[in-house]
Scaffold this motif. Sequence first.
Motif, mmCIF file in Angstrom:
data_model
loop_
_atom_site.group_PDB
_atom_site.id
_atom_site.type_symbol
_atom_site.label_atom_id
_atom_site.label_comp_id
_atom_site.label_asym_id
_atom_site.label_seq_id
_atom_site.Cartn_x
_atom_site.Cartn_y
_atom_site.Cartn_z
ATOM 1 N N GLY A 1 46.017 -25.371 59.890
ATOM 2 C CA GLY A 1 45.569 -25.708 58.549
ATOM 3 C C GLY A 1 45.510 -24.533 57.586
ATOM 4 N N ARG A 2 45.873 -23.345 58.047
ATOM 5 C CA ARG A 2 45.817 -22.165 57.191
ATOM 6 C C ARG A 2 47.159 -21.951 56.491
ATOM 7 N N GLY A 3 47.113 -21.280 55.335
ATOM 8 C CA GLY A 3 48.331 -20.965 54.616
ATOM 9 C C GLY A 3 48.974 -22.170 53.959
ATOM 10 N N MET A 4 48.157 -23.113 53.452
ATOM 11 C CA MET A 4 48.672 -24.337 52.850
ATOM 12 C C MET A 4 47.915 -24.646 51.570
ATOM 13 N N ALA A 5 48.611 -25.236 50.592
ATOM 14 C CA ALA A 5 47.966 -25.656 49.350
ATOM 15 C C ALA A 5 48.768 -26.777 48.709
ATOM 16 N N VAL A 6 48.065 -27.806 48.249
ATOM 17 C CA VAL A 6 48.696 -28.882 47.496
ATOM 18 C C VAL A 6 48.755 -28.469 46.034
ATOM 19 N N CYS A 7 49.926 -28.573 45.430
ATOM 20 C CA CYS A 7 50.115 -28.174 44.032
ATOM 21 C C CYS A 7 50.587 -29.386 43.224
ATOM 22 N N MET A 8 49.933 -29.612 42.076
ATOM 23 C CA MET A 8 50.238 -30.757 41.232
ATOM 24 C C MET A 8 51.085 -30.394 40.024
ATOM 25 N N SER A 9 51.328 -29.094 39.814
ATOM 26 C CA SER A 9 52.060 -28.659 38.631
ATOM 27 C C SER A 9 52.663 -27.283 38.883
ATOM 28 N N VAL A 10 53.569 -26.852 37.971
ATOM 29 C CA VAL A 10 54.160 -25.518 38.115
ATOM 30 C C VAL A 10 53.094 -24.442 37.947
ATOM 31 N N ALA B 1 48.924 -15.579 54.367
ATOM 32 C CA ALA B 1 49.850 -15.712 55.492
ATOM 33 C C ALA B 1 50.132 -14.368 56.145
ATOM 34 N N LYS B 2 50.266 -13.312 55.340
ATOM 35 C CA LYS B 2 50.486 -11.982 55.904
ATOM 36 C C LYS B 2 49.301 -11.544 56.755
ATOM 37 N N GLU B 3 48.093 -11.800 56.252
ATOM 38 C CA GLU B 3 46.894 -11.384 56.981
ATOM 39 C C GLU B 3 46.699 -12.198 58.248
ATOM 40 N N ALA B 4 46.970 -13.499 58.177
ATOM 41 C CA ALA B 4 46.690 -14.382 59.319
ATOM 42 C C ALA B 4 47.810 -14.395 60.349
ATOM 43 N N PHE B 5 49.079 -14.307 59.869
ATOM 44 C CA PHE B 5 50.206 -14.519 60.775
ATOM 45 C C PHE B 5 51.194 -13.356 60.793
ATOM 46 N N GLY B 6 50.972 -12.358 59.950
ATOM 47 C CA GLY B 6 51.883 -11.227 59.902
ATOM 48 C C GLY B 6 53.200 -11.535 59.231
ATOM 49 N N ASP B 7 53.273 -12.652 58.514
ATOM 50 C CA ASP B 7 54.515 -13.078 57.864
ATOM 51 C C ASP B 7 54.142 -13.848 56.596
ATOM 52 N N ARG C 1 40.153 -30.318 55.284
ATOM 53 C CA ARG C 1 40.887 -29.069 55.049
ATOM 54 C C ARG C 1 41.946 -28.844 56.127
ATOM 55 N N TYR C 2 42.669 -29.900 56.428
ATOM 56 C CA TYR C 2 43.758 -29.898 57.404
ATOM 57 C C TYR C 2 43.283 -29.645 58.831
ATOM 58 N N GLN C 3 41.979 -29.678 59.063
ATOM 59 C CA GLN C 3 41.441 -29.538 60.413
ATOM 60 C C GLN C 3 41.065 -30.920 60.938
ATOM 61 N N LYS C 4 41.571 -31.267 62.104
ATOM 62 C CA LYS C 4 41.308 -32.586 62.675
ATOM 63 C C LYS C 4 39.847 -32.713 63.107
ATOM 64 N N MET C 5 39.294 -33.904 62.907
ATOM 65 C CA MET C 5 37.914 -34.162 63.296
ATOM 66 C C MET C 5 37.818 -35.304 64.315
#
Length: 454
Positions: A165-174, A188-194, A234-238
Amino acid sequence: MNIRRLLVANRGEIAVRIISTCRKLGVETVLASSSADRDSPAAKLADRTVVIGPPQATRSYLDHRLVVHAAAATGCDALHPGYGFLSERPDVVRACDEAGIVFVGPRAETIESLGDKLRSRELADAAGAPRIKGSEALTSVFDAQRFAMDVGFPVLLKAASGGGGRGMAVCMSVEEVASAYPRLVTEAKEAFGDGTLFLEAFVETARHVEVQVIGDGAGRAWSLGLRDCSVQRRYQKMIEEAPATLLDDAACEQLAASAVALLASVRYRGVGTVEFLWDPARQTASFMEVNTRIQVEHPVTEAVTGLDLVELQLEVASGDDVAARLHERSSSGVGHAIEFRINAEDATRDFRPSPGRITAWVPPAGAWIRLDSAVEKGSLVTPYYDSMIAKLIVSGVDRADAVRRSIEALSSFRVEGVATNLPLLRAIAGDPEFGANAFHTRWLESDFLPGFAA
């Protein structure tokens, strides 16, 4: 089975789960533990416990050199990573290979290819898996805005190497793309090195369905059924269920076939999960990603199939032929199963973690209840790790029966000393929309939680 001594490189309920299967099979276990977990239920159950470092995960559970050294020093011939921590790290697999230790999971190159979301999409395309419209790797915020306008809003901006669930965002506009892009690159760089990102069309009322697959490492793979994991925050399963009853038989067969083809094409070894988004309005699915490890929600699959997935992992890692056994051991399942993640957190205070000592622990009991627990009365819930302390799995003859039994089981579950999410889970289980199977991945946050908080 040629594994005689196994290092369990994890903690909590999954460590207990692995050790329990090993005891059944006569496999010795060594638990690699932090100092905070030296007296945990897993430590009490293991044949031997080795303290590998202090409570901080970066200096214990996440230090693969310490973990592999502990396996070699204690004479282990195999290492099981569970989920989280080291479970999807190709460098861990290579370190095990160099030490002559069997890694219970896929090969390093498999984890690398499937862990990269862009590469896994290419493999999924080749295997015929359905996929939603999206971009390739993005090179700049302007590139992201251009692709977003081509795909059409809303879009989901994602880290190529992300997960959990990390490194994700819903965007509604430019404008939202421009705001989210640099933030996600940094995250993403901090969490996954990429910091590589890509984007996809976002389905606003989707269901999250996944196929449990097992591969023998030689090019054969089998589906063990579908799960529905759509109750998320927040993209985490419950809450997770098996089977995925919203899909008809034809849709289930299509997703299972594409998942099997994908993992067979990479000579997948062990259990893996292929995840899809299901659009109920259009009755279409789209490939999301592959998890190259055992999942938190694996017990619901075990409940409906009668299989022990950890045992299957160990058999594949041992080089045993599991093909003939899969059918033989899949006749003792039930109709439907639901898993509730019990977390030490306060849902009325923005899900604030609640560390402390458990002064009362009275879980429900019954023939149709399974509890995978990391704690007991007197256990100390520390602030160092994930807040999940147990999983309640409730079975029924069908979904309606499982929901009814879940309401009953949750109502009798008593925990004192720490705050838990049990009040929230009780409210969800008793909600008419949950009972009617009429929810989606954003339902909890957009529809349910505002009323619960009020």
